[in-house]
Design a protein around this motif. Structure first.
Motif, mmCIF file in Angstrom:
data_model
loop_
_atom_site.group_PDB
_atom_site.id
_atom_site.type_symbol
_atom_site.label_atom_id
_atom_site.label_comp_id
_atom_site.label_asym_id
_atom_site.label_seq_id
_atom_site.Cartn_x
_atom_site.Cartn_y
_atom_site.Cartn_z
ATOM 1 N N UNK A 25 46.232 30.451 58.987
ATOM 2 C CA UNK A 25 46.090 31.691 58.231
ATOM 3 C C UNK A 25 46.508 31.457 56.787
ATOM 4 N N UNK A 26 46.117 32.352 55.859
ATOM 5 C CA UNK A 26 46.511 32.171 54.455
ATOM 6 C C UNK A 26 48.021 32.068 54.264
ATOM 7 N N UNK A 27 48.804 32.870 54.987
ATOM 8 C CA UNK A 27 50.254 32.819 54.843
ATOM 9 C C UNK A 27 50.801 31.469 55.319
ATOM 10 N N UNK A 28 50.251 30.959 56.430
ATOM 11 C CA UNK A 28 50.687 29.652 56.924
ATOM 12 C C UNK A 28 50.275 28.538 55.975
ATOM 13 N N UNK A 29 49.104 28.700 55.341
ATOM 14 C CA UNK A 29 48.676 27.712 54.351
ATOM 15 C C UNK A 29 49.617 27.676 53.165
ATOM 16 N N UNK A 30 50.042 28.858 52.682
ATOM 17 C CA UNK A 30 50.955 28.917 51.543
ATOM 18 C C UNK A 30 52.317 28.335 51.913
ATOM 19 N N UNK A 31 52.780 28.624 53.115
ATOM 20 C CA UNK A 31 54.063 28.078 53.556
ATOM 21 C C UNK A 31 54.018 26.561 53.626
ATOM 22 N N UNK A 32 52.948 26.042 54.213
ATOM 23 C CA UNK A 32 52.788 24.589 54.294
ATOM 24 C C UNK A 32 52.672 23.984 52.883
ATOM 25 N N UNK A 33 51.966 24.706 52.005
ATOM 26 C CA UNK A 33 51.790 24.209 50.637
ATOM 27 C C UNK A 33 53.121 24.119 49.912
ATOM 28 N N UNK A 34 53.953 25.153 50.010
ATOM 29 C CA UNK A 34 55.238 25.146 49.323
ATOM 30 C C UNK A 34 56.136 24.036 49.835
ATOM 31 N N UNK A 35 56.092 23.800 51.131
ATOM 32 C CA UNK A 35 56.888 22.703 51.688
ATOM 33 C C UNK A 35 56.431 21.362 51.136
ATOM 34 N N UNK A 36 55.134 21.206 50.957
ATOM 35 C CA UNK A 36 54.616 19.956 50.393
ATOM 36 C C UNK A 36 54.979 19.818 48.918
ATOM 37 N N UNK A 37 54.905 20.936 48.174
ATOM 38 C CA UNK A 37 55.215 20.875 46.748
ATOM 39 C C UNK A 37 56.674 20.529 46.495
ATOM 40 N N UNK A 38 57.564 21.043 47.315
ATOM 41 C CA UNK A 38 58.994 20.831 47.096
ATOM 42 C C UNK A 38 59.489 19.509 47.668
ATOM 43 N N UNK A 82 59.767 37.708 29.515
ATOM 44 C CA UNK A 82 58.689 37.027 30.226
ATOM 45 C C UNK A 82 58.468 35.647 29.620
ATOM 46 N N UNK A 83 58.431 34.630 30.489
ATOM 47 C CA UNK A 83 58.291 33.245 30.039
ATOM 48 C C UNK A 83 57.232 32.532 30.860
ATOM 49 N N UNK A 84 56.562 31.579 30.209
ATOM 50 C CA UNK A 84 55.509 30.788 30.859
ATOM 51 C C UNK A 84 55.694 29.329 30.467
ATOM 52 N N UNK A 85 55.500 28.441 31.442
ATOM 53 C CA UNK A 85 55.523 27.002 31.183
ATOM 54 C C UNK A 85 54.649 26.303 32.221
ATOM 55 N N UNK A 86 54.457 25.012 32.034
ATOM 56 C CA UNK A 86 53.539 24.234 32.868
ATOM 57 C C UNK A 86 54.318 23.117 33.552
ATOM 58 N N UNK A 87 54.139 23.009 34.862
ATOM 59 C CA UNK A 87 54.804 21.973 35.658
ATOM 60 C C UNK A 87 53.735 21.272 36.508
ATOM 61 N N UNK A 88 53.418 20.032 36.143
ATOM 62 C CA UNK A 88 52.382 19.276 36.849
ATOM 63 C C UNK A 88 52.740 19.045 38.312
ATOM 64 N N UNK A 89 54.016 19.018 38.623
ATOM 65 C CA UNK A 89 54.444 18.733 39.995
ATOM 66 C C UNK A 89 54.114 19.873 40.953
ATOM 67 N N UNK A 90 53.786 21.048 40.411
ATOM 68 C CA UNK A 90 53.516 22.209 41.257
ATOM 69 C C UNK A 90 52.033 22.550 41.324
ATOM 70 N N UNK A 91 51.169 21.618 40.964
ATOM 71 C CA UNK A 91 49.733 21.847 41.094
ATOM 72 C C UNK A 91 49.347 21.850 42.577
ATOM 73 N N UNK A 92 48.361 22.674 42.928
ATOM 74 C CA UNK A 92 47.919 22.729 44.321
ATOM 75 C C UNK A 92 46.426 23.018 44.351
ATOM 76 N N UNK A 93 45.860 22.847 45.535
ATOM 77 C CA UNK A 93 44.418 23.064 45.746
ATOM 78 C C UNK A 93 44.224 23.739 47.095
#
Length: 287
Positions: A25-38, A82-93
């Motif tokens: 499911x989308x929620x499970x995909x996001x959870x798996x994604x965050x675990x991979x990113x971190x 409000x602040x914005x910055x770019x972190x290449x380590x947090x890119x996802x697909x």
């Protein structure tokens, strides 16, 4: 032959992983994604370490302002930083997902700018009923963070022309510990003409907001050069407020004191009563 088996094994792993991701499911995909990113993410290291300085784009939305205290040379305001910055380590697909809004707990595990107010005194972040922080990451690694805070900062005033003066209250923003070689703070214009916007219904009892001036510059110290953002709030006093609270009462008291010149000098009770109505001064305080 062994090389071909190895290639087949890797293809099977990739295809099986893709099938698992698409079946979740989308929620499970996001959870798996965050675990991979971190995984193997070091929050102590800034994004792009060793390369160009990281750009921190900043803008402010002022919700309310006041009080402005002449006795303490300070002012308070509630705003959204409000602040914005770019972190290449947090890119996802992820398919059909380009932005993910996260809870404040995610901030504990990623790098974030250590922004502070150079002329701040007692600033607080709102935590009722939950920490008022909004975090969102995009597929390209862009991070957007908004905080609701109350700032109390110093406001030097020249009161020689009080109450005809026009105070200018500054707010100075910088990064604690990062020089211009690592971090650069930049004002970002979102929707209006200025990076610092105010609500249309913002009102103050004694002041009007004349105009807002924003600027960015660098400040040198023995540690190096630091990137600084500054904004000046140009205020104008309400003359009507001071006419009703100061000038009119003082004028009436002075006129009342003149009545004693028209009272017969033999009317002692009237003079005693009028003397009790006159203001008494002690150490600059009117009684």
């Amino acid at each position: 032959m062994e090389l071909w088996r190895l290639v087949q094994t890797w293809l099977w792993i990739l295809l099986s992983g893709h099938s698992v991701m698409t079946s979740l499911s989308p929620m499970e995909n996001v959870t798996r994604l965050l675990n991979q990113l971190l995984t193997n993410y070091h929050k102590e290291v800034r994004p792009g370490f060793g390369g160009d300085p990281l750009r921190i784009e900043t803008d402010i939305l002022v919700r309310s302002m006041g009080p402005v205290l002449e006795t303490e040379m300070s002012y308070s305001m509630q705003c959204y930083l409000r602040q914005r910055w770019h972190d290449e380590r947090l890119k996802f697909n992820l398919e059909n997902i380009t932005k993910v809004t996260l809870s404040t707990a995610f901030l504990k595990y990623i790098w974030k700018p250590n922004t502070y107010f150079l002329n701040g005194r007692r600033s607080t972040q709102h935590n009722i009923t939950t920490p008022n922080v909004f975090v969102r990451i995009s597929a390209d690694g862009s991070i957007y963070m908004s905080r609701r805070i109350t700032i109390r900062a110093s406001c030097p005033m020249k009161l020689m022309n009080y109450p005809m003066d026009r105070p200018v209250c500054p707010l100075i923003i910088g990064g604690y510990g990062y020089t211009t070689k690592d971090v650069m703070y930049i004002w970002k214009v979102s929707s209006g003409p200025s990076p610092v916007e105010v609500y249309n219904d913002l009102t103050m009892s004694q002041f009007d907001m004349d105009f807002i001036q924003s600027m960015n510059f660098t400040q040198s110290s023995h540690m190096g050069e630091f990137s600084i953002l500054a904004v000046d709030f140009h205020l104008e006093r309400h003359l009507g407020f001071f006419i009703l609270q100061t000038y009119l009462p003082c004028t009436l008291i002075v006129c009342l004191s003149w009545v004693s010149f028209w009272i017969n000098r033999d009317a002692a009770p009237a003079r005693v009563l009028l003397g009790k109505l006159r203001p008494h001064h002690y150490n600059g305080i009117v009684y």
